[in-house]
Write an enzyme that holds these catalytic residues in place. Structure first.
Site, PDB file in Angstrom:
ATOM      1  N   ASP A 173      -2.056   3.006   1.184  1.00 43.91           N
ATOM      2  CA  ASP A 173      -1.709   2.075   0.727  1.00 43.91           C
ATOM      3  C   ASP A 173      -1.554   0.422   1.067  1.00 43.91           C
ATOM      4  OD1 ASP A 173      -0.679   1.601  -2.649  1.00 43.91           O
ATOM      5  OD2 ASP A 173       0.516   0.387  -0.634  1.00 43.91           O
ATOM      6  N   ASN A 204      -1.190 -11.477  -2.876  1.00 41.91           N
ATOM      7  CA  ASN A 204      -2.116 -12.152  -4.028  1.00 41.91           C
ATOM      8  C   ASN A 204      -1.519 -13.107  -4.466  1.00 41.91           C
ATOM      9  OD1 ASN A 204      -4.441 -10.043  -4.090  1.00 41.91           O
ATOM     10  ND2 ASN A 204      -3.220  -8.007  -4.990  1.00 41.91           N
ATOM     11  N   GLU A 250      -5.529  -1.280  -5.132  1.00 43.05           N
ATOM     12  CA  GLU A 250      -5.350  -1.536  -3.791  1.00 43.05           C
ATOM     13  C   GLU A 250      -5.228  -0.415  -2.841  1.00 43.05           C
ATOM     14  OE1 GLU A 250      -0.840  -2.345  -4.684  1.00 43.05           O
ATOM     15  OE2 GLU A 250      -2.745  -2.573  -5.212  1.00 43.05           O
TER      16      GLU A 250
END
Length: 426
Positions: A211, A219, A254
């Site tokens: 992860d 982002n 992710e």
């Protein structure tokens, strides 16, 4: 008295051997021709380039196949007619090129031909072309079985088109469009298959879940296009570090996963740590937005059957380990740690410098679990194991494999010997 076919073949063994030797000699002569005949390689090479074009085409599978069908059919006909190849020889050549492409995938000098423009990597292109070559080989095999060699000069164009379309569509259906990794559905299917294989052959199966740390923060600060580039670059690192037999997939968002067949807990954790270090040291764009001024990942590792009883619990155990890695501060690897602890001891009756504990809990790897020498000359090893029945041996000084003399419970090892039995209760 009637003679059975089995008896007749036994009586004609010399004749059978003679015919066998003639067939082998004929095949050797043809192989020598293929090796010395450069036009054969040139035509197979052109076929490979047409398949690469299909792989690189980012449009629909139908358009990609349709655009290249005519050149592929011409290449196949030219190859077969010009050299008077039988159906069996066509199958051999196509499978030979398939295996050649697989060998080329192992060459690290290829690197990544398309690192920035969204096209697939060179390794993936070669792999998909190899799959297409395999599918063509199956078409020729089926036609040879159905029609016989005397009729295989005119291959079924629809069969070739269907084979390429099927394989290309299958590749698109199981691939995540952004990262080029396998998608979640394919991951679940393969995990189930590998668990069944591990269970059947008494081998290990490990799972790593990665992860990206603070990915939402990245982002939010830099925009989703920049985040997508991070996902693609991390996916490339995972594919580069994983073995050919491993399955690398995008789990969602992710998160990415690696399925490692025939791999124990320690080896899986070593791979996860190597990937974590690679990502931590890589330069990504706009890393200053991250808390550590770099992009990092956390990872959780779990292994069947020493940590989990089935594929569902294997995912849960790996996910729990990932959660622990996050709670401990991120940018680290955590392996699942079963609550049950098992202690194995060994007291040698001669001088021994090193003792390894091997079993189906570590894939019989004598370089993983070394026992600790105690003050009284005995050796001891403690390990976490889920409840179950395990088989084991000791390896003395890297060479001598022996049973546990203190344990009378034994089972056949399938190789003419025996293993000691270890029963672990909750």
């Amino acid at each position: 008295m009637n003679t059975s076919l089995t008896q007749l073949i036994q009586q004609k063994e010399d004749l059978f051997r003679e015919r066998w030797n003639n067939s082998v000699k004929s095949l050797e002569d043809r192989m020598d021709l293929f090796a010395s005949d450069s036009p054969v390689f040139g035509e197979v090479h052109r076929l490979m380039m047409s398949l690469i074009t299909i792989v690189e085409n980012k449009e629909s599978a139908e358009r990609a196949v349709d655009a290249q069908l005519r050149p592929i059919v011409f290449h196949l006909r030219d190859l077969q007619n010009a050299h008077q190849l039988s159906g069996a020889e066509m199958v051999f050549l196509l499978f030979l090129m398939r295996d050649t492409l697989k060998e080329m995938m192992r060459d690290s000098s290829w690197g990544d031909l398309y690192p920035e423009n969204g096209r697939i990597s060179s390794k993936d292109a070669l792999k998909q072309a190899s799959n297409l070559m395999n599918r063509l080989g199956l078409v020729f095999f089926e036609n040879a079985m159905r029609l016989g060699d005397e009729e295989t000069g005119q291959q079924d164009v629809l069969a070739i088109e269907y084979a390429l379309l099927y394989e290309r569509t299958r590749q698109i259906a199981i691939t995540d469009r952004l990262t080029g990794l396998y998608n979640f559905g394919y991951f679940l299917d393969r995990l189930k298959e590998e668990k069944m294989r591990a269970e059947r052959y008494h081998r290990l199966l490990s799972l790593i879940i990665f992860d990206i740390d603070h990915f939402k923060k990245y982002n939010d600060a830099n925009g989703h296009p920049a985040g997508n580039e991070v996902l693609k670059k991390i996916a490339e690192i995972l594919k580069a570090e994983a073995r050919e037999v491993d399955i690398v997939a995008r789990y969602g968002g992710e998160e990415m996963v690696v399925i490692l067949p025939e791999t124990g807990r320690k080896r899986a954790a070593e791979l996860a740590e190597r990937i974590r270090e690679k990502i931590s040291s890589k330069i990504f764009d706009k890393m200053d937005s991250q808390p550590l001024k770099k992009v990092t990942v956390s990872a959780g590792v779990a292994t069947y059957p020493v940590d989990a009883a089935n594929e569902e619990s294997l995912i849960k155990r790996a996910d729990a380990s990932l959660y622990e890695a996050k709670s401990l501060g991120r940018n680290r690897v955590v392996s699942y740690d079963p609550a049950t602890r098992v202690v194995v001891t060994y007291r040698p009756n001669k001088e021994v410098s090193k003792v390894a504990l091997v079993g189906n809990f570590n894939n019989w790897d004598k370089d993983v679990d070394f026992m600790d020498r105690q003050a009284d000359g005995s050796f001891r090893f403690e390990m976490p194991l889920a409840p179950g029945v395990y088989h084991y041996k000791f390896v003395l000084n890297d060479t001598e494999w022996i049973l546990d003399p203190a344990n009378t419970q034994r089972i056949s090892d399938g190789w003419g010997g025996e293993n000691s039995i270890l029963r672990v209760s909750a």
